[in-house]
Design a protein around this motif. Structure first.
Motif, PDB file in Angstrom:
ATOM      1  N   PHE A  58      -0.861   7.239   7.787  1.00 34.03           N
ATOM      2  CA  PHE A  58      -1.760   6.215   8.118  1.00 34.03           C
ATOM      3  C   PHE A  58      -2.010   6.437   9.870  1.00 34.03           C
ATOM      4  O   PHE A  58      -1.313   7.017  10.520  1.00 34.03           O
TER       5      PHE A  58
ATOM      6  N   ILE B 145       3.814  -1.304   8.993  1.00 31.11           N
ATOM      7  CA  ILE B 145       3.816   0.464   8.306  1.00 31.11           C
ATOM      8  C   ILE B 145       5.397   0.739   8.217  1.00 31.11           C
ATOM      9  O   ILE B 145       6.233   0.763   9.175  1.00 31.11           O
TER      10      ILE B 145
ATOM     11  N   LEU C  20      -7.268  -2.872   4.947  1.00 35.43           N
ATOM     12  CA  LEU C  20      -6.032  -3.584   4.889  1.00 35.43           C
ATOM     13  C   LEU C  20      -6.105  -4.688   5.829  1.00 35.43           C
ATOM     14  O   LEU C  20      -5.501  -5.756   5.802  1.00 35.43           O
TER      15      LEU C  20
ATOM     16  N   ALA D 285       0.904  -1.117  -0.025  1.00 35.14           N
ATOM     17  CA  ALA D 285      -0.055  -0.008  -0.124  1.00 35.14           C
ATOM     18  C   ALA D 285       0.857   1.424  -0.175  1.00 35.14           C
ATOM     19  O   ALA D 285       1.730   1.436   0.804  1.00 35.14           O
TER      20      ALA D 285
ATOM     21  N   VAL E 288       2.776  -1.221   4.437  1.00 33.01           N
ATOM     22  CA  VAL E 288       2.397   0.314   4.000  1.00 33.01           C
ATOM     23  C   VAL E 288       3.522   1.197   3.918  1.00 33.01           C
ATOM     24  O   VAL E 288       4.320   0.964   4.847  1.00 33.01           O
TER      25      VAL E 288
END
Length: 330
Positions: free
Chosen positions: A10, A58, A26, A5, A38
């Motif tokens: 986020f 992330i 997700l 992503a 991400v």
């Protein structure tokens, strides 16, 4: 399946409706056993290291070469908003299908959908209709809001989330003046210049993690105001309805679709109508009836089927890519 992503920011550091929607989607992929990374394109003062949330990895922004280490293993790219052009270009270069989650009907969005997008995910039926003329495969996935995540006992405040001018803080402050004995709660948003005014019956709450909204906002809210000039869906209204909190909203197409018959609609330019709506909700019987409708609508919007459809659509793209690569190397 490995999903990459490409997003600007986020949760828990950035909690606009778009980001909360992508987080839920997700997370559903992770729950199906897929890997999700991400990659952030913006720096944030509170993000000093990579982190994980609900099994989603992330990666903080470093430099423009970040994506290239992920491409060899990526089966699908997911993106939205300003990251779309770069994601589309890189997806095309590396022959990876790109999914764009669409949050608005603006002209820039229309332009982004014209090239390099394998699947457009619209957050409402009316939005899908606005883009029906575009030759791109699409699916409608309403912003997922699970009642269990937000249901609480309502409080006593009249609340507005996000004091950005297009969200209607002018209407909010005008109503606070007209109801000096009521408590008003102003929750600062994730984006936009916040319009902050001092008033004896208005309490300000800084931008908070979406996972804390139930306990720190909805548990204090009796009525939610959504006087936005534009909303493609309006997730915050659905979150509030999970607790039976009545929602008074400007009749944008998105809000009409999301709130349905449970919504109380008033033109944002007509403060008298908003005053009358609040006055009606101060009556116990009227409030109880509106609350019942709100709970029923939230239950109707159970996200299970939408999330299953979303996962199936992404998995189909991954299978297609695998088949294409097999043929290319045969």
């Amino acid at each position: 399946m490995r999903v990459l992503a490409m997003l600007h920011l986020f949760p828990p550091h950035h909690n606009a409706g778009a980001e909360r929607m992508v987080l839920a989607m997700l997370r559903a992929l992770v729950d199906r056993g897929h890997e999700v990374d991400v990659l952030l394109s913006q720096k944030h003062p509170e993000i000093t290291a990579d982190y994980e949330i609900h099994g989603i990895r992330i990666h903080r922004h470093r430099d423009k070469t970040d994506p290239f280490q992920f491409f060899p293993a990526a089966d699908v790219i997911v993106t939205h908003l300003e990251n779309t052009p770069r994601a589309a270009a890189l997806g095309e270069s590396f022959q990876i299908p790109v999914v764009k989650i669409v949050h608005n009907t603006f002209s820039a969005t229309r332009g982004q959908l014209r090239k390099g997008i394998s699947l457009a995910v619209y957050n409402s039926r009316w939005m899908a209709g606005e883009f029906a003329d575009l030759p791109v495969e699409s699916v409608v996935i309403r912003p997922p809001v699970a009642v269990a995540d937000y249901a609480t006992v309502p409080g006593d405040c009249v609340t507005l989330v996000n004091l950005f001018e297009p969200k209607g803080p002018g209407t909010f402050y005008a109503l606070a003046e007209r109801f000096p004995k009521l408590r008003f709660l102003a929750v600062h948003g994730a984006y936009g210049t916040q319009v902050v005014k001092d008033a004896p019956n208005v309490e300000h709450v800084q931008h908070i993690d979406g996972d804390r909204m139930r306990d720190e906002v909805y548990a204090r809210t009796r009525v939610l105001l959504v006087p936005s000039e534009y909303e493609s869906w309006g997730r915050v209204g659905v979150e509030a309805m999970c607790s039976g909190i009545p929602v008074i909203a400007h009749p944008t197409p998105g809000l009409r679709e999301s709130l349905g018959e449970a919504g109380i609609f008033c033109d944002r330019r007509k403060v008298d109508d908003w005053e009358a709506a609040i006055s009606t909700l101060l009556k116990p019987r009227s409030y109880a009836a509106a609350s019942k409708k709100a709970k029923a609508r939230a239950a109707e919007l159970d996200p299970a089927e939408d999330l299953a459809r979303w996962c199936a659509a992404v998995e189909t793209l991954a299978v297609r890519r695998a088949a294409f690569r097999h043929l290319a190397t045969a």
